[in-house]
Design a protein around this motif. Structure first.
Motif, PDB file in Angstrom:
ATOM      1  N   ALA A 145       0.842  -1.205   0.000  1.00 50.02           N
ATOM      2  CA  ALA A 145       0.000   0.000   0.000  1.00 50.02           C
ATOM      3  C   ALA A 145       0.872   1.248   0.000  1.00 50.02           C
ATOM      4  O   ALA A 145       0.595   2.222  -0.723  1.00 50.02           O
ATOM      5  N   GLY A 146       1.944   1.221   0.791  1.00 49.91           N
ATOM      6  CA  GLY A 146       2.843   2.367   0.836  1.00 49.91           C
ATOM      7  C   GLY A 146       3.573   2.605  -0.469  1.00 49.91           C
ATOM      8  O   GLY A 146       3.811   3.752  -0.858  1.00 49.91           O
ATOM      9  N   VAL A 147       3.927   1.533  -1.156  1.00 47.99           N
ATOM     10  CA  VAL A 147       4.605   1.672  -2.449  1.00 47.99           C
ATOM     11  C   VAL A 147       3.681   2.322  -3.470  1.00 47.99           C
ATOM     12  O   VAL A 147       4.068   3.271  -4.172  1.00 47.99           O
ATOM     13  N   ILE A 148       2.463   1.824  -3.585  1.00 42.20           N
ATOM     14  CA  ILE A 148       1.522   2.372  -4.564  1.00 42.20           C
ATOM     15  C   ILE A 148       1.289   3.857  -4.318  1.00 42.20           C
ATOM     16  O   ILE A 148       1.388   4.688  -5.234  1.00 42.20           O
ATOM     17  N   ARG A 149       0.982   4.202  -3.077  1.00 39.30           N
ATOM     18  CA  ARG A 149       0.710   5.605  -2.752  1.00 39.30           C
ATOM     19  C   ARG A 149       1.973   6.448  -2.852  1.00 39.30           C
ATOM     20  O   ARG A 149       1.929   7.592  -3.323  1.00 39.30           O
ATOM     21  N   GLY A 150       3.102   5.881  -2.425  1.00 38.06           N
ATOM     22  CA  GLY A 150       4.354   6.621  -2.474  1.00 38.06           C
ATOM     23  C   GLY A 150       4.808   6.932  -3.884  1.00 38.06           C
ATOM     24  O   GLY A 150       5.499   7.930  -4.123  1.00 38.06           O
ATOM     25  N   LEU A 151       4.415   6.088  -4.831  1.00 34.82           N
ATOM     26  CA  LEU A 151       4.734   6.338  -6.240  1.00 34.82           C
ATOM     27  C   LEU A 151       3.764   7.317  -6.887  1.00 34.82           C
ATOM     28  O   LEU A 151       3.924   7.673  -8.053  1.00 34.82           O
ATOM     29  N   GLY A 152       2.751   7.719  -6.133  1.00 35.87           N
ATOM     30  CA  GLY A 152       1.817   8.733  -6.627  1.00 35.87           C
ATOM     31  C   GLY A 152       0.635   8.185  -7.389  1.00 35.87           C
ATOM     32  O   GLY A 152      -0.016   8.925  -8.134  1.00 35.87           O
ATOM     33  N   TYR A 153       0.292   6.921  -7.196  1.00 37.20           N
ATOM     34  CA  TYR A 153      -0.826   6.306  -7.902  1.00 37.20           C
ATOM     35  C   TYR A 153      -1.993   6.048  -6.953  1.00 37.20           C
ATOM     36  O   TYR A 153      -1.803   5.768  -5.762  1.00 37.20           O
ATOM     37  N   GLU A 154      -3.185   6.133  -7.499  1.00 39.54           N
ATOM     38  CA  GLU A 154      -4.387   5.805  -6.738  1.00 39.54           C
ATOM     39  C   GLU A 154      -4.784   4.346  -6.904  1.00 39.54           C
ATOM     40  O   GLU A 154      -5.425   3.770  -6.018  1.00 39.54           O
ATOM     41  N   ARG A 155      -4.411   3.756  -8.037  1.00 42.00           N
ATOM     42  CA  ARG A 155      -4.749   2.358  -8.315  1.00 42.00           C
ATOM     43  C   ARG A 155      -3.643   1.755  -9.172  1.00 42.00           C
ATOM     44  O   ARG A 155      -2.846   2.480  -9.789  1.00 42.00           O
ATOM     45  N   CYS A 156      -3.611   0.436  -9.230  1.00 39.75           N
ATOM     46  CA  CYS A 156      -2.618  -0.232 -10.070  1.00 39.75           C
ATOM     47  C   CYS A 156      -3.134  -1.605 -10.475  1.00 39.75           C
ATOM     48  O   CYS A 156      -4.128  -2.113  -9.942  1.00 39.75           O
ATOM     49  N   VAL A 157      -2.424  -2.206 -11.426  1.00 41.15           N
ATOM     50  CA  VAL A 157      -2.549  -3.635 -11.692  1.00 41.15           C
ATOM     51  C   VAL A 157      -1.461  -4.301 -10.867  1.00 41.15           C
ATOM     52  O   VAL A 157      -0.287  -3.920 -10.948  1.00 41.15           O
ATOM     53  N   LEU A 158      -1.845  -5.280 -10.074  1.00 40.54           N
ATOM     54  CA  LEU A 158      -0.903  -5.965  -9.190  1.00 40.54           C
ATOM     55  C   LEU A 158      -0.732  -7.403  -9.648  1.00 40.54           C
ATOM     56  O   LEU A 158      -1.714  -8.128  -9.818  1.00 40.54           O
ATOM     57  N   ALA A 159       0.516  -7.810  -9.863  1.00 38.49           N
ATOM     58  CA  ALA A 159       0.811  -9.185 -10.268  1.00 38.49           C
ATOM     59  C   ALA A 159       1.796  -9.786  -9.287  1.00 38.49           C
ATOM     60  O   ALA A 159       2.784  -9.141  -8.901  1.00 38.49           O
ATOM     61  N   GLY A 160       1.542 -11.040  -8.875  1.00 32.99           N
ATOM     62  CA  GLY A 160       2.433 -11.681  -7.923  1.00 32.99           C
ATOM     63  C   GLY A 160       2.589 -13.159  -8.212  1.00 32.99           C
ATOM     64  O   GLY A 160       1.637 -13.833  -8.614  1.00 32.99           O
ATOM     65  N   PRO A 162      -8.953  -3.408  -1.826  1.00 37.69           N
ATOM     66  CA  PRO A 162      -9.482  -3.571  -3.191  1.00 37.69           C
ATOM     67  C   PRO A 162      -9.606  -2.253  -3.940  1.00 37.69           C
ATOM     68  O   PRO A 162      -9.529  -2.229  -5.175  1.00 37.69           O
ATOM     69  N   GLU A 163      -9.780  -1.154  -3.199  1.00 37.46           N
ATOM     70  CA  GLU A 163      -9.936   0.149  -3.844  1.00 37.46           C
ATOM     71  C   GLU A 163      -8.658   0.613  -4.531  1.00 37.46           C
ATOM     72  O   GLU A 163      -8.699   1.537  -5.369  1.00 37.46           O
ATOM     73  N   LEU A 164      -7.524  -0.003  -4.225  1.00 37.73           N
ATOM     74  CA  LEU A 164      -6.257   0.384  -4.837  1.00 37.73           C
ATOM     75  C   LEU A 164      -5.926  -0.432  -6.073  1.00 37.73           C
ATOM     76  O   LEU A 164      -4.877  -0.226  -6.688  1.00 37.73           O
TER      77      LEU A 164
END
Length: 296
Positions: free
Chosen positions: A88-103, A119-121
């Motif tokens: 969560a910190g990475v996504i927000r710290g990079l300046g994004y509100e949402r992303c595609v996440l692959a793991g 889920p909102e991210l």
């Protein structure tokens, strides 16, 4: 591949959840965040980074404890709630509100937990050779899977797993990659050396094993699971020697928008062993989700 991949990406660090994480990035556009498994690091996504950098800002993270990321001491630092907060910190710290996440593997386990917690991210979720946590828990009731997962119990022992993995110039890592792969040319000598170098960094191996040692105290592995509303693609190499194919089945009962793609003659290291097929399935899924949501 190793040398060219190292020079074609930008290496950066980000502060999140009280630690500093290393990542590589390439491309511009929406965020595609990639989470690796054990015993890997960002390099396991080397075949996906250039492919998806054509349309995304691709970020491949070194999870906490791995490679050049911080390695906090103690088992509790590797419990699932902390791992999820990192993302969560990475996504927000990079300046994004949402992303595609692959793991993949452990990165996939974190991605599942993250999707339920935040889920909102997420625009979409992609998991590779890692079952839904409820299916994995059910799978441990099967003798075949219990035998395949016996290494998890071994990894929770103190000191001994580190000694075994380090023995013979990290021969266990060579076996893990080449011994499990269906295509024996999947990992070059340079690839193996790159993984050994990352695992041999001070504190890395113990930190990597602490993911397993934290399992008994993590609420993630005991909770009940509802219906996930995030569009999800699961890609599964059918010849996984650590995780039975049956674990991928019946996942649709936990995900409202679920897509499953099998890759035959492919091992646990799916995105490295069959990168073209994995990339194609990922692209098809992401294009479908964009059309369904009216995106360009």
């Amino acid at each position: 591949m190793a040398v060219s991949m190292m020079t074609e990406v930008q290496h950066r660090f980000i502060e999140t959840n009280g630690i500093r994480l290393h990542y590589v990035t390439r491309g511009e556009g929406p965020l595609l965040l990639l989470l690796h498994g054990f015993p890997e690091f960002w390099y396991s996504w080397r075949h996906q980074i250039p492919e998806f950098a054509q349309d995304y800002t691709v970020v491949a993270l070194d999870l906490r404890g791995y490679n050049d990321s911080d390695k906090p001491e103690g088992v509790d630092a590797y419990r699932m709630p902390e791992l999820v907060k990192d993302i969560a910190g990475v996504i927000r710290g990079l300046g994004y509100e949402r992303c595609v996440l692959a793991g993949h593997d452990w990165g996939g386990a974190i991605a599942w937990a993250f999707a339920y917690e935040y889920p909102e991210l997420l625009e979409a979720l992609i998991v590779l050779n890692i079952p839904h946590p409820a299916r994995f828990r059910a799978g441990l009731q099967m003798p075949q899977q219990l035998l395949k997962s016996s290494y998890i119990g071994f990894f929770q022992l103190p000191v001994l797993p580190e000694l075994v993995i380090q023995a013979g110039d990290y021969a266990a890592l060579t076996y893990a990659f080449r011994g499990m792969a269906v295509r024996k040319d999947t990992f070059s000598d340079e690839d193996i050396a790159t993984y050994k170098e990352a695992a041999s960094k001070p504190g890395a191996l113990t930190a990597m094993l602490n993911y397993y040692r934290a399992i008994p105290s993590s609420p993630f592995f005991q909770k009940s699971w509802g219906i996930l509303e995030v569009p999800t693609l699961m890609i599964w190499g059918e010849e996984d020697t650590a995780l039975s194919k049956e674990l991928s089945m019946q996942t649709e009962q936990y995900v409202s928008d679920f897509h499953l793609r099998y890759i035959p003659n492919c091992s646990h290291w799916v995105q490295q062993e069959q990168p073209e097929q994995v990339n194609r399935y990922m692209r098809e899924f992401l294009a479908l989700e964009r059309r369904l949501h009216g995106q360009a």
